[in-house]
Design an enzyme around this catalytic site. Structure first.
Site, PDB file in Angstrom:
ATOM      1  N   LEU A  81      14.195   3.532 -24.245  1.00  0.00           N
ATOM      2  CA  LEU A  81      14.995   4.703 -23.876  1.00  0.00           C
ATOM      3  C   LEU A  81      14.509   5.256 -22.543  1.00  0.00           C
ATOM      4  O   LEU A  81      13.300   5.455 -22.364  1.00  0.00           O
ATOM      5  CB  LEU A  81      14.876   5.798 -24.941  1.00  0.00           C
ATOM      6  CG  LEU A  81      15.215   5.419 -26.381  1.00  0.00           C
ATOM      7  CD1 LEU A  81      15.027   6.613 -27.297  1.00  0.00           C
ATOM      8  CD2 LEU A  81      16.624   4.894 -26.465  1.00  0.00           C
ATOM      9  N   HIS A  84      18.140  10.957 -21.682  1.00  0.00           N
ATOM     10  CA  HIS A  84      19.337  11.351 -22.413  1.00  0.00           C
ATOM     11  C   HIS A  84      19.820  12.706 -21.895  1.00  0.00           C
ATOM     12  O   HIS A  84      19.079  13.411 -21.211  1.00  0.00           O
ATOM     13  CB  HIS A  84      19.103  11.369 -23.941  1.00  0.00           C
ATOM     14  CG  HIS A  84      17.972  12.233 -24.404  1.00  0.00           C
ATOM     15  ND1 HIS A  84      17.107  11.869 -25.409  1.00  0.00           N
ATOM     16  CD2 HIS A  84      17.537  13.450 -24.004  1.00  0.00           C
ATOM     17  CE1 HIS A  84      16.218  12.823 -25.602  1.00  0.00           C
ATOM     18  NE2 HIS A  84      16.452  13.792 -24.761  1.00  0.00           N
ATOM     19  N   ASP A  99      12.565  10.313 -19.384  1.00  0.00           N
ATOM     20  CA  ASP A  99      11.316   9.869 -20.023  1.00  0.00           C
ATOM     21  C   ASP A  99      10.259   9.607 -18.942  1.00  0.00           C
ATOM     22  O   ASP A  99      10.405   8.671 -18.146  1.00  0.00           O
ATOM     23  CB  ASP A  99      11.591   8.590 -20.818  1.00  0.00           C
ATOM     24  CG  ASP A  99      10.346   8.106 -21.567  1.00  0.00           C
ATOM     25  OD1 ASP A  99       9.291   8.762 -21.459  1.00  0.00           O
ATOM     26  OD2 ASP A  99      10.454   7.071 -22.254  1.00  0.00           O
ATOM     27  N   HIS A 298      27.132  12.385 -18.685  1.00  0.00           N
ATOM     28  CA  HIS A 298      27.116  12.980 -20.030  1.00  0.00           C
ATOM     29  C   HIS A 298      27.177  14.504 -19.922  1.00  0.00           C
ATOM     30  O   HIS A 298      27.915  15.167 -20.651  1.00  0.00           O
ATOM     31  CB  HIS A 298      25.832  12.613 -20.772  1.00  0.00           C
ATOM     32  CG  HIS A 298      25.770  11.173 -21.226  1.00  0.00           C
ATOM     33  ND1 HIS A 298      26.811  10.562 -21.868  1.00  0.00           N
ATOM     34  CD2 HIS A 298      24.772  10.256 -21.147  1.00  0.00           C
ATOM     35  CE1 HIS A 298      26.462   9.317 -22.161  1.00  0.00           C
ATOM     36  NE2 HIS A 298      25.238   9.100 -21.731  1.00  0.00           N
ATOM     37  N   HIS A 304      29.711   7.258 -23.628  1.00  0.00           N
ATOM     38  CA  HIS A 304      29.480   5.902 -23.133  1.00  0.00           C
ATOM     39  C   HIS A 304      30.770   5.096 -23.007  1.00  0.00           C
ATOM     40  O   HIS A 304      31.662   5.196 -23.839  1.00  0.00           O
ATOM     41  CB  HIS A 304      28.516   5.165 -24.070  1.00  0.00           C
ATOM     42  CG  HIS A 304      27.100   5.563 -23.840  1.00  0.00           C
ATOM     43  ND1 HIS A 304      26.150   5.565 -24.828  1.00  0.00           N
ATOM     44  CD2 HIS A 304      26.470   6.009 -22.729  1.00  0.00           C
ATOM     45  CE1 HIS A 304      25.000   5.974 -24.332  1.00  0.00           C
ATOM     46  NE2 HIS A 304      25.175   6.264 -23.050  1.00  0.00           N
TER      47      HIS A 304
END
Lengths: 572, 89
Positions: A81, A84, A99, A298, A304
């Site tokens: 990942l 997000h 991240d 997003h 997606h």
């Protein structure tokens, strides 16, 4: 493209963002620039503007974090990942998290911006030569103060252009010391430290005191990563130690031995076997710009896409020359419309040879005469729509709901069954059609009416008809036996339903969009997957099975299940 | 002739990603990104079989829809990606 349930979007055109913290992987100005460019990707094709705030609450709060970072979705260490973001809304909605166990770069390896020296903050040029030797990283060679530096051109010996590389000896990030450099040794909780440490923190970030006694002065900052530092492991920020021993073998470079995932690592002391200190070796890293552009998609309301070349495809892929895919453009413009200040781009593909365009490529000539005679079907003028168990197709044409059944149709002109007019013979209005149709829709833009029956379709413009053509011409699979439902979506797009799948038709191009079919129940949860008709009416999508319908609102929630006869037609 | 290396896998201290089998990886992936355990009206329950979940994942990723955990699918699951779920429940 996909939007979030209910088409979540910002109601304000001037969206604000705030960068809460920085990754130690890149100089803060590079990070600022990457985010600004990522926002520009979207502002170029929509009427949105993005304004950076330096305090307070912004619509989009941007932060770097590792593993558990304060929301219910922890990150997973290096790779896997990357980031997000949440769809538009209040609170955490709209926020984007990156991240920081990843190595953030511009996508092609360490992005090292220099300070001081004589290059005005230029980027390091790797490789470069110094004193006849080639360097691929910053070096402390030639200096006595241990400050890492690099050449900003390929040949230092000739050009003498240089700058200093990120180092805790030069500056810190964040904290409360206004970027002052670390002071070594420093004292923390009575212990003496000679380098940056993660002690006292649960988030894994390396820090140092900027005076010689933290316990007394409480002055600190976070350490920037050196370009030679390892990533993750248990030695973040330390350089590899070559040679090092691992399982009694000696290694003079990074290795993937001992790992099943093939990632390169190194020991950060002379013996891994003894000290167990290690980290991943620096690689190309991930482009912060590309990942941020995806996440901001997003944050603006895009989910997606399953188009592999689209920015909103869930997997990371580095591209050197980025341009927004048309699927992304369509998606964001579905939510916010086009940027009125941007002229349409010139076509980049080779112009097609003169000839018919898809829109004017009928296999049959337009004609007023039916090409297929309508199956004669007697119309009983006394037939009551309220007596019908179910209909072949229902759709809204010119603002009136039409009900089709066995060569005849009714239209609802009022609010209840008293406003039901008909039946009318379909052959009078659309003589080319067979008696039984599976679905129909009116294209909102052109007012053309599309009819589907079995594997064929017809297009009526007033009394002119094109067709029949096979549905394969639209890009539907040859195995498909019929199209059972049609729902207009946005301008020039229509969803076609059959079985448990649906496709998106680009009405203008007369072709199914890439990335289809999709499973109906994945997007339209809670409706029957064996609906025999699907249609749009007053902003709601109706899925019919037998006498019943399932009504779905624009937030894709089933808000009503009822009888077509009683609830839609208002029959007594 | 080269003597094949006899690789020994070790658990690195502080490593977040543990060695896991392909099956474990696939299960975790399908759950994490919403392909398994779809919310039904009756509550959270495995509404789709593993094979169907795999097919959905393969379709989303533009892979051949085999419904099997083939090498291409495993490779795709190992690729770096965004953490936002693909299937919202």
């Amino acid at each position: 493209y996909q939007t979030f349930d209910g088409d979540l979007k910002w109601n304000n055109k001037d969206v604000t963002y705030r960068i809460l913290n920085y990754s130690p992987d890149m100089e803060s100005s590079l990070i600022d620039d990457a985010f600004a460019r990522a926002f520009k990707v979207w502002s170029e094709v929509t009427p949105l503007t993005f304004t950076r705030l330096y305090d307070g609450t912004a619509d989009i709060m941007i932060s770097f974090g590792k593993a558990n970072h304060g929301d219910p979705y922890p990150f997973d260490g290096k790779d896997g990942l990357l980031a997000h973001a949440y769809p538009p809304g209040e609170g955490m909605q709209g926020d984007a998290h990156f991240d920081d166990d990843e190595f953030w770069t511009l996508g092609t390896g360490p992005a090292v911006k220099t300070r001081y020296g004589n290059s005005d903050g230029a980027m390091c040029h790797f490789p470069y030569t110094f004193d006849g030797k080639t360097y691929t990283t910053c070096t402390t060679e030639g200096r006595t103060d241990d400050l890492p530096w690099c050449s900003t051109t390929a040949d230092y010996d000739n050009d003498k252009k240089f700058g200093f590389c990120p180092s805790e000896l030069l500056y810190t990030i964040g904290g409360n010391s206004n970027g002052a450099e670390c002071v070594f040794p420093f004292v923390f909780l009575g212990e003496t430290y000679n380098g940056c440490t993660t002690e006292g923190r649960s988030d894994g970030y390396r820090w140092c005191a900027t005076t010689n006694n933290f316990d007394q002065d409480k002055q600190f900052g976070f350490c920037p990563s050196r370009d030679t530092a390892v990533i993750g492991g248990n030695s973040e920020g330390e350089p590899c130690h070559f040679p090092f021993t691992f399982l009694e073998n000696t290694y003079t470079s990074c290795t993937s031995e001992g790992r099943s995932d093939g990632k390169l690592w190194c020991g950060t002391t002379a013996s891994y076997d003894k000290d167990q200190k290690w980290g991943f070796c620096a690689d190309r890293g991930y482009s912060l710009f590309l990942v941020a552009a995806h996440e901001f998609g997003h944050a603006l309301g895009l989910d997606h896409s399953n188009i592999q070349d689209a920015l909103m495809y869930p997997m990371y892929k580095y591209v050197e020359t980025f341009s927004l895919h048309e699927d992304d453009v369509e998606g964001i413009q579905y939510l916010y419309g086009p940027n009125p200040d941007t002229k349409p781009p010139k076509p980049t593909t080779t112009p097609s040879p003169p000839g018919p365009t898809p829109e004017t490529e009928p296999t049959e000539e337009p004609t007023r005469k039916p090409t297929i005679p309508t199956t004669p079907h007697p119309v009983d003028p006394s037939a009551d729509a309220c007596q019908m168990e179910m209909f072949d197709a229902i759709t809204e044409i010119q603002g009136k709901l039409h009900f089709f059944k066995d060569g005849q149709y009714w239209k609802m002109t009022g609010k209840d069954h008293k406003g039901l007019k008909g039946p009318y013979p379909m052959a009078d209005m659309w003589p080319a059609l067979p008696a039984v149709i599976d679905t129909t829709f009116e294209d909102h833009l052109t007012k053309k009416i599309y009819f589907f029956s079995g594997t064929r379709f017809w297009v009526y413009t007033g009394q002119n008809v094109l067709g029949p053509r096979t549905i394969e011409k639209l890009g539907l699979p040859s195995t498909l036996s019929r199209v059972e439902g049609a729902v207009q979506r946005g301008k020039g797009k229509v969803l076609l339903f059959s079985g448990e799948n649906y496709w998106r038709l680009d009405v203008k191009a007369q072709i199914i969009d890439k990335g289809y079919p999709r499973y109906t129940d994945l997007v339209f949860g809670g409706v029957p997957t064996d609906a025999h008709d699907v249609f749009l009416y007053k902003g709601h999508t109706y899925f019919c099975r037998g006498r019943f319908y399932w009504r779905m609102n624009s937030r894709r929630q089933v808000d009503r299940v009822g009888y077509v006869k009683y609830d839609v037609m208002k029959c007594p | 002739w080269c003597k094949p290396l006899k690789s020994v896998f070790v658990t690195f201290p502080g490593d977040v990603i543990k060695n896991m089998t392909n099956k474990e990886l696939a299960e975790q992936y399908l759950k994490r990104f919403g392909y398994l355990n779809v919310m039904q009206k009756t509550g959270l329950q495995p509404a789709v079989s593993a094979s169907k979940a795999l097919k959905r994942m393969q379709r989303q990723m533009g892979l051949e829809e085999t419904g099997r955990l083939d090498e291409t699918t495993i490779d795709a699951m190992k690729q770096p990606r965004c953490g936002v779920v693909d299937v919202r429940n």
